[in-house]
Design an enzyme around this catalytic site. Structure first.
Site, PDB file in Angstrom:
ATOM      1  N   ASP A  99       5.607   1.567   2.759  1.00  0.00           N
ATOM      2  CA  ASP A  99       5.153   0.282   3.312  1.00  0.00           C
ATOM      3  C   ASP A  99       6.288  -0.356   4.126  1.00  0.00           C
ATOM      4  O   ASP A  99       6.829  -1.390   3.761  1.00  0.00           O
ATOM      5  CB  ASP A  99       4.740  -0.595   2.117  1.00  0.00           C
ATOM      6  CG  ASP A  99       4.167  -1.935   2.499  1.00  0.00           C
ATOM      7  OD1 ASP A  99       3.987  -2.190   3.695  1.00  0.00           O
ATOM      8  OD2 ASP A  99       3.915  -2.726   1.571  1.00  0.00           O
ATOM      9  N   LYS A 101       6.320  -1.536   7.289  1.00  0.00           N
ATOM     10  CA  LYS A 101       5.964  -2.635   8.210  1.00  0.00           C
ATOM     11  C   LYS A 101       6.880  -2.691   9.430  1.00  0.00           C
ATOM     12  O   LYS A 101       7.568  -3.684   9.685  1.00  0.00           O
ATOM     13  CB  LYS A 101       5.972  -3.980   7.492  1.00  0.00           C
ATOM     14  CG  LYS A 101       4.940  -4.102   6.390  1.00  0.00           C
ATOM     15  CD  LYS A 101       4.828  -5.521   5.869  1.00  0.00           C
ATOM     16  CE  LYS A 101       3.805  -5.682   4.784  1.00  0.00           C
ATOM     17  NZ  LYS A 101       4.153  -5.054   3.500  1.00  0.00           N
ATOM     18  N   ASP A 104       9.194  -3.480  15.699  1.00  0.00           N
ATOM     19  CA  ASP A 104      10.088  -3.590  16.860  1.00  0.00           C
ATOM     20  C   ASP A 104       9.530  -2.805  18.057  1.00  0.00           C
ATOM     21  O   ASP A 104       8.439  -2.232  17.979  1.00  0.00           O
ATOM     22  CB  ASP A 104      11.490  -3.092  16.461  1.00  0.00           C
ATOM     23  CG  ASP A 104      12.592  -3.898  17.125  1.00  0.00           C
ATOM     24  OD1 ASP A 104      12.455  -4.203  18.336  1.00  0.00           O
ATOM     25  OD2 ASP A 104      13.592  -4.208  16.462  1.00  0.00           O
TER      26      ASP A 104
HETATM   27  O1  6AU Z   1       0.105  -6.733  -6.062  1.00  0.00           O
HETATM   28  P1  6AU Z   1       1.437  -7.323  -5.667  1.00  0.00           P
HETATM   29  O2  6AU Z   1       1.337  -8.734  -5.172  1.00  0.00           O
HETATM   30  O3  6AU Z   1       2.471  -7.174  -6.741  1.00  0.00           O
HETATM   31  O4  6AU Z   1       1.979  -6.411  -4.468  1.00  0.00           O
HETATM   32  C1  6AU Z   1       1.356  -6.346  -3.231  1.00  0.00           C
HETATM   33  C2  6AU Z   1       2.024  -5.310  -2.362  1.00  0.00           C
HETATM   34  C3  6AU Z   1       3.478  -5.616  -1.988  1.00  0.00           C
HETATM   35  C4  6AU Z   1       3.399  -6.192  -0.583  1.00  0.00           C
HETATM   36  O5  6AU Z   1       4.546  -5.860   0.189  1.00  0.00           O
HETATM   37  C5  6AU Z   1       2.148  -5.513  -0.012  1.00  0.00           C
HETATM   38  O6  6AU Z   1       1.315  -5.211  -1.126  1.00  0.00           O
HETATM   39  N1  6AU Z   1       1.370  -6.337   0.961  1.00  0.00           N
HETATM   40  C6  6AU Z   1       1.014  -5.824   2.234  1.00  0.00           C
HETATM   41  C7  6AU Z   1       1.079  -4.426   2.602  1.00  0.00           C
HETATM   42  C8  6AU Z   1       0.680  -3.383   1.733  1.00  0.00           C
HETATM   43  O7  6AU Z   1       1.298  -4.097   3.755  1.00  0.00           O
HETATM   44  C9  6AU Z   1       0.446  -6.668   3.184  1.00  0.00           C
HETATM   45  C10 6AU Z   1       0.025  -7.967   2.806  1.00  0.00           C
HETATM   46  O8  6AU Z   1      -0.605  -8.675   3.567  1.00  0.00           O
HETATM   47  N2  6AU Z   1       0.283  -8.371   1.521  1.00  0.00           N
HETATM   48  C11 6AU Z   1       0.935  -7.612   0.595  1.00  0.00           C
HETATM   49  O9  6AU Z   1       1.090  -8.059  -0.540  1.00  0.00           O
HETATM   50  O10 6AU Z   1       4.185  -4.402  -1.981  1.00  0.00           O
END
Ligand code: 6AU
Length: 279
Positions: A99, A101, A104
């Site tokens: 992940d 993201k 750039d």
């Molecule tokens: O269930 P959580 O909240 O413990 O973790 C959510 C995971 C984290 C975030 O970096 C990721 O999902 N995430 C992402 C991703 C996957 O791209 C995008 C987003 O909008 N929200 C989010 O939480 O690893």
């Protein structure tokens, strides 16, 4: 933007990207739409969690740059770790998703994806990118993916169309422009879908795999803006894969929770299909 009622098995034979077809095949074979987000700082713990949870997931998501470098004693150790992730993915039949993201210009993300300390392109089947720089990011990452073993048969990209966090700019018109960007020439066979909160605009002949973070059965959010929905809510809204981090990883019994989320995600998928699909 009504969610697809086609089964994962049907989509596994028609999805326009090779890696998307692979992922949908795994989902259908293992009967799971669960992606676990391994957000814990210990590489040993990540591997042991994966060994236990592997049978219940289709995808394992990492933030490799959030692991303290002191957890590794050398660069060789980092390589060992990613090799172990690959071995577990083979053994338990799931894919890897770093992940990262990326955000750039094409020329910079090319170097970040293909080299640096973690060499993400060498081991992670899927990675993701923000659309904010424009479509050069898709082309830059693609050049790297085409150069690894198996090329685009083994690598896929997701664009972040929507985010789960409070106050995000990634929604509405931004989401729609991101979907438009994924229709470009350089995205063909490479961009498999989106990180989004539900269905995105899908035209005739298109099939986007939507993965949704911000999924939790216990709490509504955290102190830093994360917002949660249930597996049922997001899958009925058009999500194909639920991404669960702390709901599993921070639980007293992660395996039990993985099974609970797997079951909830699959039940919601059956409900969306309008029948008891088992593939
Ligand atoms: O269930 P959580 O909240 O413990 O973790 C959510 C995971 C984290 C975030 O970096 C990721 O999902 N995430 C992402 C991703 C996957 O791209 C995008 C987003 O909008 N929200 C989010 O939480 O690893």
């Amino acid at each position: 933007m009504s969610p697809s009622t086609d089964t994962y098995a049907q989509r596994a034979s028609t999805h326009p990207t090779p890696l998307g077809r692979k992922l949908l095949t795994i989902m259908s074979r293992k009967k799971t739409n669960l992606c676990v987000s391994l957000d814990t700082p210990s590489p040993v713990e990540i591997l042991s969690l994966l060994a236990d949870i592997g049978p219940y997931i289709c995808l394992a998501k990492t933030h490799i740059d959030a692991i303290p470098f002191t957890a590794f004693s050398s660069f060789e150790d980092v390589h060992q770790f990613t090799a172990s992730l690959e071995a577990l993915a083979k053994e338990h039949d799931f894919l890897l998703f770093e992940d990262r993201k990326f955000a750039d210009i094409g020329n910079t993300v090319k170097a970040q994806y293909g080299s640096g300390i973690y060499k993400i392109a060498d081991w992670s089947h899927i990675t993701n990118a923000h659309s904010v720089p424009g479509d050069g990011i898709i082309a830059g990452l693609r050049e790297v993916a085409e150069g690894v073993e198996g090329g685009l048969e083994n690598r896929g990209l997701l664009l972040l169309a929507e985010m789960s966090s409070k106050g995000t700019l990634a929604k509405g018109a931004y989401r729609d422009t991101t979907v438009e960007m994924a229709r470009g020439e350089k995205a063909k066979g490479w961009v498999m879908g989106f990180i989004a909160q539900g269905a995105v605009e899908t035209r005739e002949g298109e099939d986007w795999i939507v993965m949704t973070p911000g999924v939790n059965l216990g709490v509504k959010g955290d102190a830093l803006g994360q917002q949660y929905n249930t597996p049922e809510k997001v899958v009925l809204g058009g999500s194909d894969i639920i991404i669960v981090g702390r709901g599993i990883v921070a639980a007293a019994d992660p395996v039990k929770e993985a099974v609970r989320y797997r079951d909830a995600g699959w039940k919601a998928y059956q409900k969306r299909a309008g029948r008891e699909v088992d593939e």
